[in-house]
Each structure stands twice: as C-alpha cells, then as structure tokens.
Design an enzyme around this catalytic site. Structure first.
Site, PDB file in Angstrom:
ATOM      1  N   ARG A  14       0.757  -1.160   0.280  1.00 56.20           N
ATOM      2  CA  ARG A  14       0.037   0.039  -0.015  1.00 56.20           C
ATOM      3  C   ARG A  14       0.804   1.324  -0.063  1.00 56.20           C
ATOM      4  O   ARG A  14       1.144   2.005  -1.038  1.00 56.20           O
ATOM      5  CB  ARG A  14      -0.988  -0.107   1.241  1.00 56.20           C
ATOM      6  CG  ARG A  14      -2.003   0.905   0.973  1.00 56.20           C
ATOM      7  CD  ARG A  14      -1.986   2.387   1.558  1.00 56.20           C
ATOM      8  NE  ARG A  14      -1.237   2.607   2.969  1.00 56.20           N
ATOM      9  CZ  ARG A  14      -1.192   3.660   3.223  1.00 56.20           C
ATOM     10  NH1 ARG A  14      -1.007   4.674   2.543  1.00 56.20           N
ATOM     11  NH2 ARG A  14      -0.815   3.615   4.600  1.00 56.20           N
ATOM     12  N   GLU A 144      -3.729  10.601  10.803  1.00 59.40           N
ATOM     13  CA  GLU A 144      -2.891  11.078   9.914  1.00 59.40           C
ATOM     14  C   GLU A 144      -2.330  12.397  10.402  1.00 59.40           C
ATOM     15  O   GLU A 144      -2.895  13.415  10.968  1.00 59.40           O
ATOM     16  CB  GLU A 144      -3.824  11.138   8.697  1.00 59.40           C
ATOM     17  CG  GLU A 144      -2.632  11.766   7.477  1.00 59.40           C
ATOM     18  CD  GLU A 144      -3.460  12.207   6.484  1.00 59.40           C
ATOM     19  OE1 GLU A 144      -2.948  12.197   5.206  1.00 59.40           O
ATOM     20  OE2 GLU A 144      -4.808  12.223   6.355  1.00 59.40           O
TER      21      GLU A 144
END
Length: 516
Positions: A14, A144
């Site tokens: 990923r 994040e």
C-alpha cells in the site's frame, strides 16, 4: 518500558506502492503477500487503499480468497476513508475483514483539508466504525499527521483519543506522516500516548524525510509502542518508510525485543521487491546492500583472517549471505587470499606479492576489480607456472540484426577448445538473441550453462552517446554466484564481453577442480 513483543505491519503493498514510478500488478502483489506472510513472517500486511481502481478491487478479492484458505484473512488489512461507509462496503465486498480508517490526527489537517470541527469528525468516524462492526469487520485507526498534531495541537489529539478509545478500535496508528520527528520528540510523544492511554494498543508509522525513521522507531519501541509499520527496501512516498531490514536489525540486536520476523528470508524478499519495483537497493543500504558485508581495507581482511576482529553482530550468514573482501588500491595480501579461496587457487608468497601489487595498481587507476577478475590477473602477471585461466572460449564473429517491426536476430560463431560452432536465434532483444544462439550451441554439446540473475548497465554521469558503458552481469552457476564485467562504447558489446568472460571463468574453475 519496551513491550513484551512487537508486531510488524508491512505496508509495501500500500504505502510502498506510493513510491514515485512504482506500481505492482495483481500477480506481483499476491506473490509478495505470500512471501511476507509465509516466509518473512510479518504479523500483518496492508495491501491497498479502498476505491482506488477496479484492478485493486479484483486484486484484493484474489488476495482475500487465498488468505482465507490459509488462515491469514485477519492479517490482511486495507486502508479505508471516513466517507460514509463507501470504503467499508468496498473492502467488505472484496472479502476484507480488517479496515484501517484514515482520520485526521492534527487540527491543521482537519480544518485545512476537511473544513470540519473535531466533533463532526468524531461523529463521522463513529458512523464508519458502526458500519464496519455491523459487517463483522475489525477496525484500526490512523491519526494522519499525528506528529504535527502533537507538536501544534496536542489537545486535539487527546480529544480524538478520549472520544474514540472505547469505540471498538483495536489499534491506534500514530504516523509521522511528513517525517518531521526527531528521536527526542518521538520518545516524548510516544511516552505520553502510552502513559495517558494504557488500555490502548499503538502502532508507530515512520517516514524517513530526515533520515531518522530507524532512530525514531528505536525510540517508539523503547517508549512502549507495540506495533511498527515497515516497507521492504524502505519504499514509500518521498524519502520512504523504515525498511523492514532496519527494523529487524534494531529489534533483534539493539532492543532485543521478541518479534516474528525470519531473518533468513530477508534477502529473498528484498531482491524480489527490487525486481518488481525497478528500484535498486543502494549498495550501502544497511543489512541488505551489496556492500554491507564487504571489507575493503587490507588490514580488515587480515584482522578477520586472524581472529574475526572486524566482524559485528550482523553476521551475513544470518541473512543467507557471506562476507566478501573487495579488491582495489586498499587491498592487502589477506584480501587477495580471501578471494583466491573462492576459486581454490594457491600461490606462493612471491606470486601473492606480484598479484597483490597488480590489484593495487589497477585500483589506483580507478579500475573496478572483482573477485572474478583474479584468475585473469594471475594469468597476466605470472604468465606461466600457475594453472588459473586460459582463453578456452572466444567469439569468432557474430551478427546482430535489429529491424523495426521484426524480432531481433543474432548469428554467432564461437570457438570452444579449438573447435568452431555456429548458431542463429531470435530474441526479445539483440542480447537476448545472442544468448539464445549461444545456449543452442551449449545444449548441442551437452554443456550446462549458468543462469543470469542480474544485468546492470552503468554509464558515467554526464556521459554522451559515445560514452563507455559498463555491463555488470551476475550469474548463478550451480549455486555459486559469479559476477563479470565488460566495458565498451556499445551496450551489447559490453554485455557480450562480460558473458564470454564468464564462460571462460567457469571453464577454468572446472578444469582446476579436475586437476586437484
């Protein structure tokens, strides 16, 4: 404060695929997933981002189908987004059972990208969690830009944690998204998370923008973080992520924290990713680089020969490799002797002195000297008296034909032990056609031939169209790795020179073995 065990999530499939210019197809992803889980034995793999493409959906479906039959389905994870459940549906429809939700870990990202309040964001995250739980899925949560959040908006980070710590999230993932942290900050921030939320499990996701990813992982684990994210060969956006090889080394040798990684499989997975990514492993890359188990100075070779004085805990055999001794202007007799052992060649002290002097002379001229060059250097220096190498095989002539719209063709006449042989073959390129013609001759004679394992072309920086090209080709000859080099202004001619050099080297290794 180090954890009892560290879990490894590898995100090569990923995050590693976000390396500029890198894209894996479905078959490559499936093969790499198998290697990571069954050979390298990582605990978890993150394989894709939801809703990227139809091809990724079919890849995930195939991967989940395979993982289900092997008992790995709970170890296959996909990145999902806070998008009202669309990502959850996409992953679930492909057979996925674990979603890694991407939430905002800094107030700056939340306001600047989403334009929402913390309360709104938490509500939407909880909605996604409920939808995933209704489908029987497990949920992890990325915060994040967490590193910037801890620097500039820690109250927001703690609000997110306080709001979500009891919502069914299994692991909270702490990314240094922009690779900005230093080790001191990493230790401070990770310690605060672990101490403030002792009932939560945390992963640390390091990026390498300041070349501090490995040091930061060291501090994160030392602070009690029980999961780390890696990529093979350090692939990843911008400067990449922490390489799994570096993580393995510090966990086993520096921190001595139990983990599942199988050291013996590291070299294979690193080389496989190098092949499918097209990104070469730098020669000086710790643990996996071509040079990291190579001693150059003669004094080092001498110390190793006498008592292993220049070896550390990173023994190459741990990773399926061997220690090597480079040849060049810094070489001493011990370096030459270590390399001669590879070919079973024995020299007198006077002969050793002459050969060593020639190796140093070539190195002084900036010429690259490989172990495979030694038999030829010996033959040139000593002229006679030592059976090391003969020009048993040489090209009489050849014709390489390349025409637009047609397959390349090579016609070859080669002399082997005084007898000429000729063949013609087509191939996918002129060098491929040359090799197929050559192996036709070898097959006709019942001679075995080595397998090409790597082919590297080097042109000096700033080189023009007439620049000298170095072709360095690695071969596997019955388990023995040989490397030969040819230089010419034409790439194919350089490759052919390296090939003929290799054939003569193998012939003479066999002849010397029979004479002993």
């Amino acid at each position: 404060m180090t954890p009892e065990k560290v879990l490894i999530l590898d995100t090569t499939l990923r995050d590693g695929e976000q390396t500029a210019g890198v894209s894996f197809n479905a078959d490559e992803k499936l093969t790499l997933a198998k290697i990571l889980l069954e050979e390298l034995k990582v605990n978890r793999i993150e394989v894709c981002s939801a809703r990227v493409s139809e091809g990724e959906f079919h890849m995930l479906s195939r991967l989940c189908s395979w993982a289900g039959t092997r008992g790995y389905i709970d170890r296959v994870e996909a990145l999902g987004f806070v998008d009202g459940g669309l990502s959850i549906d996409w992953i679930s429809s492909a057979g996925g059972k674990v979603v890694n939700l991407l939430a905002k870990g800094s107030l700056r990202h939340l306001e600047g990208q989403l334009g929402k309040t913390p309360e709104q964001h938490v509500t939407e995250i909880r909605d996604c969690i409920s939808k995933a739980q209704a489908k029987g899925m497990r949920i992890n949560l990325y915060l994040e830009d967490w590193s910037n959040g801890m620097i500039s908006s820690p109250d927001y980070v703690f609000f997110m944690m306080d709001s979500l710590k009891d919502s069914g999230i299994e692991r909270f993932m702490l990314p240094d998204t922009l690779g900005i942290l230093n080790p001191t900050q990493t230790r401070e921030f990770c310690t605060r998370m672990v101490e403030k939320y002792p009932g939560c499990s945390f992963d640390f996701h390091a990026h390498n923008d300041y070349d501090l990813a490995t040091a930061n992982v060291f501090e994160a684990v030392s602070s009690g973080i029980s999961g780390i994210h890696t990529t093979v060969n350090g692939l990843g956006e911008r400067a990449g992520n922490i390489p799994v090889s570096s993580a393995l080394a510090i966990l086993n040798d520096q921190l001595r924290v139990p983990n599942s990684l199988d050291e013996a499989s590291l070299t294979r997975v690193s080389h496989y990713v190098e092949t499918i990514s097209g990104i070469r492993i730098p020669a000086n890359k710790p643990v996996i680089g071509a040079n990291v188990f190579t001693q150059t100075a003669g004094i080092h070779a001498d110390g190793d020969k006498k008592a292993g004085l220049y070896e550390n805990a990173l023994i190459p055999e741990r990773f399926g490799r061997v220690r090597e001794y480079a040849l060049g202007k810094n070489s001493g007799k011990a370096s030459v002797l270590k390399n001669l052992e590879k070919f079973g060649i024995h020299l007198t002290p006077d002969q050793m002195k002459k050969v060593t002097a020639r190796v140093v002379e070539l190195g002084d001229k900036k010429e690259q000297v490989t172990p495979e060059d030694l038999p030829f250097i010996i033959a040139d220096v000593l002229k006679s008296g030592v059976s090391t190498t003969r020009d048993n095989i040489h090209v009489v002539n050849y014709n390489l034909s390349l025409a637009y719209g047609m397959r390349p063709v090579a016609s070859l006449k080669i002399n082997i032990h005084g007898q000429d042989y000729q063949e013609t073959a087509s191939g996918d390129g002129v060098y491929d056609a040359f090799m197929k013609a050559l192996w036709k001759i070898y097959d006709r004679l019942g001679k075995s031939h080595p397998r090409l394992v790597d082919y590297q072309i080097t042109i000096p920086p700033g080189g023009k169209t007439d620049a000298l090209v170095a072709a360095t080709i690695s071969w596997n000859n019955n388990g023995q790795l040989l490397k030969t080099r040819g230089i010419d202004s034409d790439q194919n001619e350089a490759a052919i020179k390296a090939t003929i050099k290799m054939l003569n080297l193998i012939e003479n290794i066999e002849i010397n073995a029979k004479q002993q």
